[in-house]
Design an enzyme around this catalytic site. Structure first.
Site, PDB file in Angstrom:
ATOM      1  N   LYS A 102      -7.121  -8.701  -3.658  1.00  0.00           N
ATOM      2  CA  LYS A 102      -6.701  -7.022  -3.731  1.00  0.00           C
ATOM      3  C   LYS A 102      -4.403  -7.285  -4.244  1.00  0.00           C
ATOM      4  O   LYS A 102      -4.620  -8.145  -3.070  1.00  0.00           O
ATOM      5  CB  LYS A 102      -6.599  -6.568  -2.742  1.00  0.00           C
ATOM      6  N   GLY A 163      -0.655   3.010   6.646  1.00  0.00           N
ATOM      7  CA  GLY A 163      -0.558   3.161   8.326  1.00  0.00           C
ATOM      8  C   GLY A 163      -0.145   4.655   8.505  1.00  0.00           C
ATOM      9  O   GLY A 163       0.304   5.117   9.463  1.00  0.00           O
ATOM     10  N   ALA A 190      -4.668   3.029   0.525  1.00  0.00           N
ATOM     11  CA  ALA A 190      -3.323   3.515   2.176  1.00  0.00           C
ATOM     12  C   ALA A 190      -2.687   4.967   2.060  1.00  0.00           C
ATOM     13  O   ALA A 190      -3.376   5.756   1.496  1.00  0.00           O
ATOM     14  CB  ALA A 190      -2.883   2.900   2.009  1.00  0.00           C
ATOM     15  N   GLY A 191      -2.906   5.261   3.176  1.00  0.00           N
ATOM     16  CA  GLY A 191      -2.107   6.582   4.020  1.00  0.00           C
ATOM     17  C   GLY A 191      -2.977   8.011   3.917  1.00  0.00           C
ATOM     18  O   GLY A 191      -2.727   8.403   4.539  1.00  0.00           O
ATOM     19  N   ASN A 212      -8.582   1.543   6.307  1.00  0.00           N
ATOM     20  CA  ASN A 212      -7.988   1.033   7.360  1.00  0.00           C
ATOM     21  C   ASN A 212      -7.797   1.272   8.483  1.00  0.00           C
ATOM     22  O   ASN A 212      -8.627   1.815   9.095  1.00  0.00           O
ATOM     23  CB  ASN A 212      -7.853  -0.294   7.315  1.00  0.00           C
ATOM     24  N   SER A 213      -6.546   1.666   9.118  1.00  0.00           N
ATOM     25  CA  SER A 213      -6.136   2.608   9.613  1.00  0.00           C
ATOM     26  C   SER A 213      -6.688   3.580  10.439  1.00  0.00           C
ATOM     27  O   SER A 213      -6.642   3.952  11.924  1.00  0.00           O
ATOM     28  CB  SER A 213      -4.488   2.435   9.513  1.00  0.00           C
TER      29      SER A 213
END
Lengths: 265, 65
Positions: A102, A163, A190-191, A212-213
């Protein structure tokens, strides 16, 4: 049949039932990390490399990841130059024994926006070295086309900066990339913040999401992982079922034929 | 000679190989090594001798997003 019409997620010729890729960072504890990853139904988990004398780097963490039995996707998070990402990718390949990478190359520290120019340069080098590159990129159509031209079979445009949890801040751009690159595997990376963001990405025809976050930072990460799993499934099913055409004016759903009192007043 | 090992200044025998230095520092597998920002494959560690002022990085798995 386009990439997004296949029943399974295709990543460089490997096929997966789950369309959710999950990160291993930021969880309240290693145990919750393991439970959340399991609850998500993900078959791919992201990892990284850091100095061995740093907190929690090493065999203990690696053992927990191995126990999940999932496919590992190493990242080059934190790199700011082509030289750094090349070296870190090579180190990842040796440690994790995979050609998958990645590719993250940060161009701006404020919003952790990928550096599109360095990304292209690094991607070309790594593809020639036999890596299977999954580039984390912005939602710029031309950048995605250039990455595809180089030989990337998978592209990972952001939904929003890492994040932030803002969701798909430019759905038009994401939709355009999907339409212009129908044969490529597209993953929103992401996001994302809430399950509906993931659902929308899949409804747009994206093949998967990586997050993830949104899970690790939730009040109950294990439950949120399950919620995202359902959202991804719902979005995918909605995409495959093909949505009704959007209209500008109302159209009654209940039949007007036989309506009583019709124009009597 | 003086080296940097994962950001820490260290002093080692000038005849020591990368492999010997890493073992002496107690590194535990799995890890991968870079010398002055260049990846050094595991098979080359016994035959690679750093120079004074070089920087060694020994990296291991960690959480990632």
């Amino acid at each position: 049949m386009s990439s997004s019409d296949h029943e399974q997620l295709n990543i460089y010729g490997e096929y997966f039932d789950s369309r959710l890729l999950i990160g291993s960072a930021l969880y309240p504890s290693p145990q919750i990390m393991q439970q959340a990853i399991h609850s998500s139904g993900a078959e791919i988990v992201t990892v990284s490399l850091r100095r061995q004398n740093s907190v929690s780097a090493g065999e203990d963490f690696w053992q927990l990841i191995k126990e999940t039995g999932l496919k590992v996707l190493p990242n080059t998070a934190g790199c700011h130059s082509v030289k750094e990402v090349i070296t870190l990718a090579q180190m990842c390949r040796e440690v994790f024994k995979t050609d998958w990478i990645k590719l993250e190359l940060i161009g701006d520290e404020y919003n952790l926006q990928p550096d599109p120019f360095g990304l292209l340069e690094a991607t070309e080098i790594l593809l020639k070295e036999g890596f299977k590159v999954l580039p984390y990129c912005t939602d710029d159509l031309v950048l995605c086309q250039r990455l595809a031209d180089l030989g990337c079979e998978v592209l990972m445009p952001w939904g929003a900066p890492i994040g932030t949890g803002k969701g798909l801040i430019n759905a038009y751009n994401l939709k355009t990339i999907r339409e212009r690159l129908p044969e490529h595997t597209l993953i929103v990376d992401a996001g994302l913040g809430v399950p509906s963001h993931a659902c929308t990405a899949l409804e747009l025809g994206y093949d998967a999401v990586l997050l993830n976050s949104a899970v690790a930072g939730a009040g109950d990460p294990v439950k949120m992982a399950k919620a995202f799993s359902h959202a991804v499934e719902a979005g995918r099913m909605g995409y495959v079922a093909k949505a009704m055409p959007e209209k500008e004016v109302a159209a009654p759903s209940t039949p007007t034929m036989g309506m009583p009192f019709w124009h009597q007043n | 000679m003086n080296l940097t090992y994962n950001g820490e200044a260290i002093c080692v025998d000038s005849e020591q190989s990368l492999q010997q230095i890493i073992v002496s520092k107690g590194a535990k597998p799995p890890f991968a090594v870079a010398l002055n920002g260049q990846f050094v494959p595991a098979g080359q560690l016994p035959d690679t001798k750093p120079n004074s002022g070089d920087s060694i990085e020994v990296l291991s798995p960690i959480q990632g997003g």
